[in-house]
Enzyme design. Structure first.
Site, short mmCIF file in Angstrom:
data_model
loop_
_atom_site.label_atom_id
_atom_site.label_comp_id
_atom_site.label_asym_id
_atom_site.label_seq_id
_atom_site.Cartn_x
_atom_site.Cartn_y
_atom_site.Cartn_z
N LYS A 263 0.84 -1.20 0.00
CA LYS A 263 0.00 0.00 0.00
C LYS A 263 0.87 1.26 0.00
O LYS A 263 1.76 1.41 0.84
CB LYS A 263 -0.92 0.00 1.23
CG LYS A 263 -1.93 -1.13 1.22
CD LYS A 263 -2.77 -1.16 2.48
CE LYS A 263 -3.88 -0.12 2.44
NZ LYS A 263 -4.80 -0.28 3.61
N ILE A 264 0.59 2.13 -0.94
CA ILE A 264 1.29 3.41 -1.07
C ILE A 264 0.23 4.51 -1.10
O ILE A 264 -0.73 4.42 -1.87
CB ILE A 264 2.13 3.44 -2.36
CG1 ILE A 264 3.25 2.40 -2.29
CG2 ILE A 264 2.72 4.84 -2.60
CD1 ILE A 264 4.06 2.28 -3.57
#
Length: 392
Positions: free
Chosen positions: A155-156
């Site tokens: 997740k970014i």
């Protein structure tokens, strides 16, 4: 033998009548927005996969902070790791990455069944790196390498610094879950980063058919903030007609915004540009509806599921909302219903002097700050407990 047949028929009837299962049949995947060790050790995830067609799981620093800081599930492991002389960061990796790896292994049959189309588990890059492009790229690569599983997504956040990291990480063949998307302007940047990453990877002769990504739109938080602003404007006017118009927007803005996002998704992934990538095996970057628990008790407890049902999407659902939808959810494709009304809602919001761009930017900043605080709290909890074990 008769008893076994009855049991099989009963299970099939339950599956047919289960709204969560029905979502999968219309093309929407349900993921679980929760992670703690007991989900694996007590067999809960396996049961949800078997009974509800659960197809993935998401985690975030707040979830892990609560699980590790407020339960006894990790006490024995923490004691052992501290006795071994592990550092705070090493303990974090052992606990958090260990859970993610076990969850990914639990979902691996789902991943295999859908040939990489589902069965993903998401882990967030440290939110302390949200404004550090190079740091995010490096940490995404580290987490991907340590986990070593094809059904993990990193997740970014969709910060200005996160956008180029999304492109680079995609180009490096890492599955990405882009988080904290509120605005359609930002969503367009996220899609572009994913497409550029795939194009770069394809141009380098690398395989793209195994690359997967979701774009996580946070939904209910928009209504929470917009409703508060609407209430302020209602209180500030004595014009009854204006009060009625403003009140009609309550609880409708987030859904309208998400419906417009789905239109953008269709436009960009039905384009000639993506068709060229699709021929090389590329997958669409599915919209993922996050923050779908209803925060206002005046609204339906399944509002943000029933209103956003669409093919090629994911809804990551917190436990309470998950149980509610399983109990009384109604399934039909709703995302493209009343699109003109959705546009009217957004236009009227602007006419009321409430800028959705300002709202979504505030929410993105607040989201990054909130996750950073949770991450710092988690690391502080690990360090405190590590030191206590060392002293004892």
């Amino acid at each position: 033998m008769m008893g076994q047949d009855d049991g099989t028929n009963q299970k099939e009837d339950t599956m047919k009548s289960n709204p969560l299962v029905e979502l999968g049949r219309v093309g929407q995947s349900v993921w679980y927005d929760q992670m703690e060790r007991s989900l694996i050790t007590e067999g809960t995830l396996r049961r949800l996969i078997e009974e509800d067609d659960l197809r993935g799981l998401t985690s975030n620093p707040t979830i892990f902070d609560k699980a590790i800081g407020s339960t006894s599930q990790y006490t024995a492991a923490l004691h052992r790791l501290a006795e071994e002389g592990r550092s705070r960061d090493e303990i974090y990796d052992a606990l958090v990455l260990g859970d993610i790896a076990d969850a990914a292994d639990t979902f691996r049959p789902v991943y295999d069944r859908y040939e990489g189309g589902d069965g993903y588990v998401s882990l967030e890059v440290s939110p302390l790196l949200a404004h550090d492009t190079k740091g995010t790229i490096a940490e995404a690569s580290r987490l991907h390498g340590k986990l070593g599983r094809p059904n993990v997504m990193i997740k970014i956040p969709a910060t200005p610094e996160g956008i180029p990291a999304i492109e680079e990480t995609t180009a490096n063949g890492i599955n990405v879950n882009i988080t904290l998307i509120f605005s359609n302007h930002v969503y367009e940047e996220v899609i572009e980063a994913y497409l550029r990453g795939l194009e770069r990877r394809a141009a380098a002769g690398e395989e793209i058919r195994n690359s997967a990504s979701v774009a996580s739109f946070f939904v209910s938080r928009i209504d929470t903030l917009v409703d508060r602003k609407l209430d302020e404007r209602i209180a500030a006017t004595e014009d009854g007609a204006m009060q009625t118009r403003l009140a009609s927007l309550r609880g409708n803005v987030a859904i309208a915004n998400a419906k417009m996002a789905y239109q953008m998704f269709r436009q960009r992934f039905e384009s000639e540009r993506f068709e060229a990538l699709r021929k090389k095996g590329a997958r669409v970057q599915r919209p993922l509806w996050a923050s779908t628990g209803t925060k206002n008790p005046a609204y339906s407890d399944v509002l943000y599921i029933e209103s956003l049902i669409a093919p090629d999407t994911v809804n990551t659902v917190p436990p309470q909302t998950y149980d509610a939808f399983r109990d009384h959810g109604i399934v039909r494709v709703t995302i493209e219903e009343k699109l003109d009304e959705a546009k009217r809602v957004l236009d009227q919001l602007e006419d009321a002097g409430i800028s959705l761009d300002e709202v979504t930017e505030q929410l993105r900043r607040d989201g990054v700050d909130s996750f950073a605080k949770s991450f710092e709290s988690l690391m502080g909890t690990i360090e405190t407990r590590r030191q206590a074990e060392v002293v004892s």
